[in-house]
Design a protein around this motif. Structure first.
Motif, short mmCIF file in Angstrom:
data_model
loop_
_atom_site.label_atom_id
_atom_site.label_comp_id
_atom_site.label_asym_id
_atom_site.label_seq_id
_atom_site.Cartn_x
_atom_site.Cartn_y
_atom_site.Cartn_z
N HIS A 43 13.41 -10.05 7.95
CA HIS A 43 12.66 -9.04 8.70
C HIS A 43 13.43 -8.68 9.97
CE1 HIS A 43 11.00 -12.53 10.99
NE2 HIS A 43 10.94 -13.07 9.80
N TYR A 98 13.09 -1.80 -2.40
CA TYR A 98 13.03 -3.00 -1.56
C TYR A 98 12.76 -4.23 -2.41
CZ TYR A 98 12.11 -5.74 2.63
OH TYR A 98 12.17 -6.68 3.62
N ASP A 137 16.44 -2.77 6.58
CA ASP A 137 15.69 -2.84 5.32
C ASP A 137 16.53 -2.34 4.14
OD1 ASP A 137 13.40 -3.92 6.44
OD2 ASP A 137 12.50 -1.97 6.85
N TRP A 156 4.40 -9.98 3.30
CA TRP A 156 4.60 -8.54 3.13
C TRP A 156 5.43 -8.01 4.28
CZ3 TRP A 156 0.18 -5.05 0.97
CH2 TRP A 156 -0.28 -5.57 -0.26
N ARG A 157 6.25 -7.02 3.98
CA ARG A 157 7.03 -6.32 5.00
C ARG A 157 6.29 -5.03 5.36
NH1 ARG A 157 8.37 -3.65 8.16
NH2 ARG A 157 10.31 -2.48 8.47
N ASP A 158 5.88 -4.91 6.61
CA ASP A 158 5.11 -3.75 7.06
C ASP A 158 5.58 -3.36 8.45
OD1 ASP A 158 3.16 -1.77 7.11
OD2 ASP A 158 1.62 -3.07 6.25
N THR A 159 5.03 -2.30 8.99
CA THR A 159 5.42 -1.82 10.32
C THR A 159 4.18 -1.44 11.10
OG1 THR A 159 7.52 -0.98 9.42
CG2 THR A 159 6.85 -0.17 11.58
N THR A 201 7.75 -5.67 12.85
CA THR A 201 8.12 -5.63 11.44
C THR A 201 7.75 -6.92 10.72
OG1 THR A 201 10.36 -6.48 11.88
CG2 THR A 201 10.06 -4.08 11.96
N PHE A 202 7.04 -7.82 11.40
CA PHE A 202 6.62 -9.09 10.80
C PHE A 202 5.20 -9.38 11.23
CE2 PHE A 202 6.93 -13.85 10.35
CZ PHE A 202 7.08 -13.85 8.97
N PHE A 205 11.99 -12.72 2.46
CA PHE A 205 12.71 -11.50 2.79
C PHE A 205 13.12 -11.53 4.26
CE2 PHE A 205 8.33 -10.98 3.92
CZ PHE A 205 8.31 -10.19 5.05
N ILE A 252 6.84 -4.01 0.30
CA ILE A 252 7.02 -3.27 1.55
C ILE A 252 5.87 -2.26 1.65
CG2 ILE A 252 8.62 -1.54 0.57
CD1 ILE A 252 10.07 -1.78 3.40
N ASN A 280 18.40 -4.90 2.31
CA ASN A 280 17.61 -5.75 1.43
C ASN A 280 17.04 -4.94 0.26
OD1 ASN A 280 16.39 -8.35 0.82
ND2 ASN A 280 14.43 -7.41 1.33
#
Length: 418
Positions: free
Chosen positions: A54, A330, A385, A194-197, A71-72, A52, A335, A388
Motif C-alpha cells: 500500500h 490489480y 498501484d 482491501w485497497r481503497d482510498t 490508502t490503507f 498487497f 481494489i 502491483n
C-alpha cells in the motif's frame, strides 16, 4: 365498431416473442449461476493471497484546508476513531456497510461513548447493505439520532429510478473541524485486506463535507429526528467542492464532472475504479481522449467481490484496448477505490463508481479538487498501484476462451441495471 380479433399470425408472433424472452432469461440465469459457482471456487485460492503493498499516506494543503490522503484502512480507522473520541460537540457519520466485527464494534462503542459524554451524534446507514448484520447491532445510545435508510419505501410503488436508490455514501464530520470522505466502509476486512482510498479534510473545506451530510439529512430523511442548523463556510474555497448525487431530487452531477474533465484532458487520464460499467457517453469520451493522444489508463480489480460486475466490465475491454486505453488489473487484493486524476490539475475521490448504480442511481458524494500538488500525490499513488497490477494486452484479450466471450455477450443486456 367491433374490435378485430387477433389473427393466428399475430398470436403465433406473440408466442414466439414470449418463448424467446423466456429462453434468453433462462440462458442469462444459467450463465450467471455458472459465473457465481466458478467465482466461489476461485475464492478459495484467493483467501491465501500474500497481501498487497500500500502506498501509505500523503499530505497537502489547499488554501486554509489541509488534506490527508489514505490508502490503507487501518491508518484511516485509527484517525477516524481518534476524531470521534476527541469530539466535543457534534458527530455526523454516514456509511453504506457497517460490519458487526472488531472494527465495527470499535466505531459503535466510540459513538456511544461520545453520546454518553454529551456529544450530539447523528448516524445514517443503509439497511439493504447491512441485511447480513443482526439488527440488534444497530442499537445505539438513546441520545443518538439514527436514520436507517430503508430498503422498502412508498416511492418504490412509483417505479421511478429515484426509488431504486441506496445510500452509498461514506462520510464522517466531527465538530465541523474534521471531515472524512472516500471509498472505505466500516469493517475489519476493509482495514487490512482491501485497497481503497479516502480523504481527511481539516480547515475551511470541512464545510463542503458537512453540507453534503446536512443538506440530505434535513431534506431527504423525514421522521422524528431533528433538523441540523445550516452554517456558512466563512471562506469560499473554490478549488475543493463536494459533488453530491441526490436521487430524490433527480440530481446527478458526478457524471457531469467526469465528462467535463475527460473532455478537457490533453496529457493523461488515470482512473482507479472498483466497479467499471460506463455508459455509452462516458465510454465514448474515454475512447476519443485516447484517440486524440491522451494517455488513458484504468486500474480495475483483477477479481472483485462482485463477479457479475467483473464480467460486465470485461465487455468493454476490447473497445478500450482497440483505442489504446491501457487496462491494469490489480493483484492480490480487492481494489475498491473510486478515484481519477487528469493532467496534473484535476482530481476526484469519493464514493461513486463509474456505473449506472452510482452515476444515475445512488446517493453519492465525491470531492472534486483542482490542485497541482494534490494531483501529484494522486499520480504517485496511481504509479505505485500500477506496479502491483498486470497490464492486459490486446493479444492476451483476443485469445481468451470462447466460453468467456460467449458469457460476456449473453449478459450485455444487464449493463443498464448495474
Amino acid at each position: 365498431m367491433d374490435q378485430a380479433l387477433p389473427t393466428p399470425a399475430v398470436e403465433a408472433a406473440k408466442k414466439t416473442v414470449l418463448r424467446t424472452a423466456v429462453a434468453v432469461t433462462a440462458l442469462q440465469g444459467s450463465v450467471i449461476t455458472g459465473l457465481v459457482v466458478w467465482d466461489a471456487i476461485k475464492r478459495r485460492s484467493r483467501s491465501k493471497r500474500p497481501g498487497f503493498p500500500h502506498p501509505g499516506s500523503f499530505h497537502s494543503s489547499i488554501g486554509e484546508s489541509n488534506i490527508k490522503l489514505y490508502t490503507f484502512g487501518a491508518d484511516l480507522y485509527a484517525d477516524m476513531l481518534e476524531s470521534i473520541r476527541g469530539a466535543k460537540k457534534q458527530i455526523f457519520i454516514e456509511t453504506f456497510i457497517w460490519k458487526n466485527d472488531e472494527a465495527g464494534l470499535q466505531f459503535k462503542d466510540a459513538l456511544n461513548e461520545a453520546a454518553e459524554r454529551g456529544v450530539e451524534v447523528y448516524i445514517v446507514y443503509d439497511v439493504f447493505a447491512n441485511l447480513v448484520v443482526p439488527g440488534s447491532f444497530f442499537t445505539f445510545h438513546p441520545a443518538i439520532h439514527v436514520y436507517r435508510f430503508p430498503m422498502f419505501r412508498p416511492s418504490l410503488l412509483l417505479g421511478t429510478i429515484r426509488s431504486t436508490s441506496l445510500d452509498h455514501r461514506k462520510l464522517l464530520i466531527v465538530d465541523d473541524e474534521t471531515g472524512f470522505v472516500g471509498g472505505y466502509n466500516i469493517g475489519s476486512l476493509y482495514a487490512t485486506e482491501w485497497r481503497d482510498t479516502h480523504l481527511r479534510v481539516t480547515g475551511t473545506s470541512v464545510w463542503d463535507i458537512r453540507n453534503a451530510f446536512v443538506s440530505v439529512w434535513n431534506r431527504q430523511f423525514p421522521g422524528r429526528n431533528p433538523k441540523i442548523p445550516h452554517t456558512t463556510p466563512g471562506t469560499w474555497e473554490s478549488r475543493i467542492r463536494a459533488i453530491n448525487n441526490i436521487p430524490a431530487s433527480l440530481v446527478y452531477p458526478i457524471r457531469g464532472i467526469y465528462l467535463d474533465a475527460i473532455g478537457r484532458a490533453e496529457k493523461h487520464i488515470y482512473i482507479t475504479m472498483a466497479y467499471f460499467i460506463p455508459d455509452q457517453q462516458i465510454l465514448r469520451a474515454l475512447l476519443e481522449a485516447s484517440e486524440r493522444g491522451v494517455d488513458v489508463r484504468v486500474i480495475l480489480p483483477r477479481d472483485s467481490n462482485h463477479v457479475l460486475s467483473d464480467w460486465l466490465s470485461r465487455g468493454f475491454y476490447r473497445s478500450l484496448l482497440d483505442s489504446g486505453v491501457r487496462i491494469l488489473l490489480y493483484r492480490n487484493a480487492m481494489i475498491h477505490a473510486k478515484t481519477a486524476t487528469i493532467d496534473g490539475q484535476w482530481s476526484t475521490i469519493g464514493t461513486a463508481n463509474i456505473d449506472r448504480l452510482s452515476l444515475t442511481g445512488n446517493y453519492e458524494t465525491n470531492l472534486e479538487i483542482h490542485d497541482e500538488a494534490f494531483a501529484t500525490n494522486m499520480e504517485d499513488v496511481f504509479d505505485f498501484d500500477s506496479r502491483n497490477s498486470h497490464e492486459l494486452t490486446l493479444e492476451e484479450w483476443s485469445t481468451r476462451p470462447w466460453i468467456a466471450r460467449f458469457s460476456e455477450s449473453v449478459i450485455i443486456p444487464l449493463r443498464p441495471f448495474l
